[in-house]
Write an enzyme that holds these catalytic residues in place. Structure first.
Site, PDB file in Angstrom:
ATOM      1  CE  LYS A  18      86.036  79.586  36.420  1.00  0.00           C
ATOM      2  NZ  LYS A  18      84.833  79.520  35.573  1.00  0.00           N
ATOM      3  CG  ASN A  19      86.684  81.638  32.814  1.00  0.00           C
ATOM      4  OD1 ASN A  19      86.178  80.740  33.480  1.00  0.00           O
ATOM      5  ND2 ASN A  19      86.479  82.913  33.057  1.00  0.00           N
ATOM      6  NE  ARG A  88      76.618  82.083  30.903  1.00  0.00           N
ATOM      7  CZ  ARG A  88      75.519  82.397  30.249  1.00  0.00           C
ATOM      8  NH1 ARG A  88      74.353  82.042  30.724  1.00  0.00           N
ATOM      9  NH2 ARG A  88      75.570  83.057  29.124  1.00  0.00           N
ATOM     10  CG  ASP A 112      79.609  81.716  39.266  1.00  0.00           C
ATOM     11  OD1 ASP A 112      79.711  80.889  40.173  1.00  0.00           O
ATOM     12  OD2 ASP A 112      80.489  81.982  38.454  1.00  0.00           O
ATOM     13  CG  ASP A 300      85.383  86.690  36.096  1.00  0.00           C
ATOM     14  OD1 ASP A 300      84.186  86.971  36.267  1.00  0.00           O
ATOM     15  OD2 ASP A 300      85.753  85.788  35.319  1.00  0.00           O
ATOM     16  CB  VAL A 322      80.441  92.401  32.365  1.00  0.00           C
ATOM     17  CG1 VAL A 322      80.334  91.065  31.633  1.00  0.00           C
ATOM     18  CG2 VAL A 322      81.513  93.269  31.701  1.00  0.00           C
TER      19      VAL A 322
HETATM   20  C1  UD1 Z   1      82.623  84.297  30.721  1.00  0.00           C
HETATM   21  C2  UD1 Z   1      83.419  83.819  31.909  1.00  0.00           C
HETATM   22  C3  UD1 Z   1      83.151  84.681  33.129  1.00  0.00           C
HETATM   23  C4  UD1 Z   1      83.420  86.136  32.785  1.00  0.00           C
HETATM   24  C5  UD1 Z   1      82.640  86.545  31.542  1.00  0.00           C
HETATM   25  C6  UD1 Z   1      82.947  87.948  31.089  1.00  0.00           C
HETATM   26  C7  UD1 Z   1      83.593  81.446  31.579  1.00  0.00           C
HETATM   27  C8  UD1 Z   1      83.245  80.081  32.046  1.00  0.00           C
HETATM   28  N1  UD1 Z   1      83.030  82.450  32.222  1.00  0.00           N
HETATM   29  O1  UD1 Z   1      81.245  84.132  31.053  1.00  0.00           O
HETATM   30  O2  UD1 Z   1      84.013  84.258  34.181  1.00  0.00           O
HETATM   31  O3  UD1 Z   1      82.994  86.932  33.868  1.00  0.00           O
HETATM   32  O4  UD1 Z   1      82.943  85.648  30.458  1.00  0.00           O
HETATM   33  O5  UD1 Z   1      84.300  88.111  30.888  1.00  0.00           O
HETATM   34  O6  UD1 Z   1      84.391  81.627  30.678  1.00  0.00           O
HETATM   35  N2  UD1 Z   1      74.680  87.738  27.470  1.00  0.00           N
HETATM   36  C9  UD1 Z   1      73.430  87.854  26.937  1.00  0.00           C
HETATM   37  N3  UD1 Z   1      73.086  87.003  25.914  1.00  0.00           N
HETATM   38  C10 UD1 Z   1      73.915  86.045  25.429  1.00  0.00           C
HETATM   39  C11 UD1 Z   1      75.200  85.937  25.996  1.00  0.00           C
HETATM   40  C12 UD1 Z   1      75.565  86.801  27.022  1.00  0.00           C
HETATM   41  O7  UD1 Z   1      72.630  88.697  27.340  1.00  0.00           O
HETATM   42  O8  UD1 Z   1      73.526  85.312  24.501  1.00  0.00           O
HETATM   43  C13 UD1 Z   1      75.065  88.663  28.553  1.00  0.00           C
HETATM   44  C14 UD1 Z   1      75.210  87.948  29.873  1.00  0.00           C
HETATM   45  O9  UD1 Z   1      73.973  87.840  30.534  1.00  0.00           O
HETATM   46  C15 UD1 Z   1      76.175  88.860  30.601  1.00  0.00           C
HETATM   47  C16 UD1 Z   1      77.048  89.410  29.487  1.00  0.00           C
HETATM   48  O10 UD1 Z   1      76.342  89.188  28.290  1.00  0.00           O
HETATM   49  O11 UD1 Z   1      75.492  89.918  31.206  1.00  0.00           O
HETATM   50  C17 UD1 Z   1      78.423  88.777  29.419  1.00  0.00           C
HETATM   51  O12 UD1 Z   1      78.289  87.399  29.173  1.00  0.00           O
HETATM   52  P1  UD1 Z   1      79.440  86.534  28.473  1.00  0.00           P
HETATM   53  O13 UD1 Z   1      80.515  87.454  27.955  1.00  0.00           O
HETATM   54  O14 UD1 Z   1      78.791  85.607  27.524  1.00  0.00           O
HETATM   55  O15 UD1 Z   1      80.038  85.751  29.713  1.00  0.00           O
HETATM   56  P2  UD1 Z   1      80.129  84.208  29.912  1.00  0.00           P
HETATM   57  O16 UD1 Z   1      80.663  83.547  28.681  1.00  0.00           O
HETATM   58  O17 UD1 Z   1      78.876  83.709  30.512  1.00  0.00           O
END
Ligand code: UD1
Length: 418
Positions: A18-19, A88, A112, A300, A322
């Site tokens: 999915k991701n 998201r 989520d 996850d 995370v």
């Molecule tokens: C992706 C995955 C999710 C997985 C996560 C971490 C998808 C669709 N989702 O989510 O399943 O759990 O990676 O492996 O691929 N953050 C900030 N600022 C930003 C960006 C992120 O503060 O600009 C924080 C987020 O709030 C979170 C953390 O960084 O606490 C991790 O986020 P990120 O690695 O970006 O996860 P996603 O891409 O949202």
């Protein structure tokens, strides 16, 4: 409706990730023409992304596990709230739209309920690439006639921010480096897809990506990599139910940390030519888990490991680094009789022999899957509500469980959106 007590045994096939596929679909916007993706899972999030691409002017056609995306010369540049709020990963269209159209307006995403999930690193990076990027009226609005390559450094190896900046930089003028980039297998898949389109990306799989911008990209054909979180879910399910499951298509090399934890819990993990198998003959032993960006333990799979520890022999500490709000799941697990206490980033779980069936609610995809697994080791019947979350990420979850011997049935139909 899950009735506990069955031991899972047999084989299960892992679908495309999915991701990964959601990002590949969004990245197809970078080239005019038809890009074909194979091994595409039949899940709700893929339907949402397909609909989003259609609204941007693309034609999206599914034929079995293949999806053909035909992108027009000039796609639309606005992604509306009604779809983006559902998922998201919709934010992934931001980089390609900005790079292709010189402008992008994307609603701030929902998805989520697992934390605040900011976009500050996406915005700061785009600004450093020369874009004007502001958040106004619930939308992220970015403009730049042409982005210019630069040196970027992420505060945290965010998967989403790495993807946005990579997807913007492939068509930028000059060279971009992204330091402290995420290294998740999904990102490697995306880089390889982009290279197949004609992008110049170096450092693939490392924490420093080097991107030489090109004038244009061409459509491509690409096979999606197998879903490591789905594979990990089946691995934990085998361990939890003292079962024996062959996870066909599962990549053990993408799950080293998680499979090592299951071995510590007492499971026998064997890598086979077409996947890996997990066998458990005794009550699992408690194992500590700390979630971290890849190659650390995946956040996850954290709800599944809480569940495993809830029936394990001993006491374990699970640390979530995370997503800060991922403990919402704990409230549901305690409804099933688990003994869990949280304090900040930590949860302490004292294992019990069995959980006790109760009505519970899924708040996100992984919590939903973990609650179903918890039902497998609960006395009596567990009613999992809001299971549409599970549909977002798991293809045929109930059918696969039944084929492995679980006593599970689906009471509600699919999500009414489509
Ligand atoms: C992706 C995955 C999710 C997985 C996560 C971490 C998808 C669709 N989702 O989510 O399943 O759990 O990676 O492996 O691929 N953050 C900030 N600022 C930003 C960006 C992120 O503060 O600009 C924080 C987020 O709030 C979170 C953390 O960084 O606490 C991790 O986020 P990120 O690695 O970006 O996860 P996603 O891409 O949202």
């Amino acid at each position: 409706m899950v009735t506990g007590g069955a031991r899972l045994a047999g084989e299960v096939e892992v679908t495309g990730a999915k991701n990964s596929v959601l990002k590949l679909m969004a990245a197809s916007l970078l080239a005019e023409g038809t890009t074909t993706l194979t091994k595409v899972p039949d899940i709700l999030d893929v339907s949402i992304m397909s609909e989003l691409l259609r609204r941007l002017g693309c034609d999206v056609a599914r034929d079995g596990g293949s999806v053909a995306i035909t992108v027009p010369a000039r796609p639309g540049h606005e992604a509306d709230y009604d779809l983006v709020r559902r998922m998201r990963a919709s934010i992934t269209v931001l980089g390609p739209l900005l790079a292709r159209c010189g402008e992008a307006k994307v609603a701030l995403p929902g998805g989520d309920a697992i934390g605040s999930r900011g976009l500050d690193m996406h915005v700061a990076g785009l600004q450093k690439l020369g874009a004007t990027a502001v958040i106004e009226h619930g939308y992220l609005v970015a403009t730049a006639p042409r982005l210019t390559g630069t040196q970027l450094w992420l505060d945290f190896p965010s998967v989403g921010a790495t993807e946005t900046l990579l997807l913007a930089a492939v068509l930028a003028k000059g060279t971009t480096t992204i330091d402290n980039a995420a290294r998740e297998p999904d990102l490697i898949d995306l880089c390889e897809f982009l290279v197949g389109m004609g992008a110049r990306v170096g450092g693939i799989g490392t924490s420093t990506l080097e991107i030489d911008g090109v004038e244009s990209l061409s459509p491509t054909t690409h096979e999606t990599l197998p879903d490591r979180i789905v594979a990990g879910t089946w691995a934990v399910a085998a361990c939890l139910t003292r079962g024996d499951v062959l996870v066909r298509g599962g990549r053990a090399d993408h799950l080293e940390n998680a499979l090592d934890k299951l071995t510590q819990a007492g499971a026998t993990v064997s890598v086979t030519p077409d996947g890996f198998s997990v066998r458990m003959d005794e009550r699992p032993k408690a194992v500590d888990v700390v979630t971290l960006p890849y190659p650390g333990f995946p956040t996850d799979l954290q709800p599944m490991m809480l569940t495993l520890n809830a029936i394990a022999d001993g006491t374990a500490m699970v640390t979530e680094n995370v997503f800060e709000a991922r403990w919402m799941f704990v409230n549901e697990l305690t409804r099933l009789g688990a003994d869990v206490r949280t304090d900040g980033h930590h949860a302490v779980i004292r294992g019990r022999e069995l959980l006790s069936g109760a009505p519970v609610s899924a708040h996100d995809i992984r919590a939903g899957a973990a609650l179903v697994l918890a039902g497998l080791v609960a006395e009596g019947t567990t009613e999992v509500h809001e299971v549409h979350h599970v549909d977002r990420g798991y293809e045929g979850f109930v059918d696969s469980l039944v084929a492995l011997g679980a006593n599970v049935r689906r009471e509600s139909g699919p999500d009414p959106l489509f």
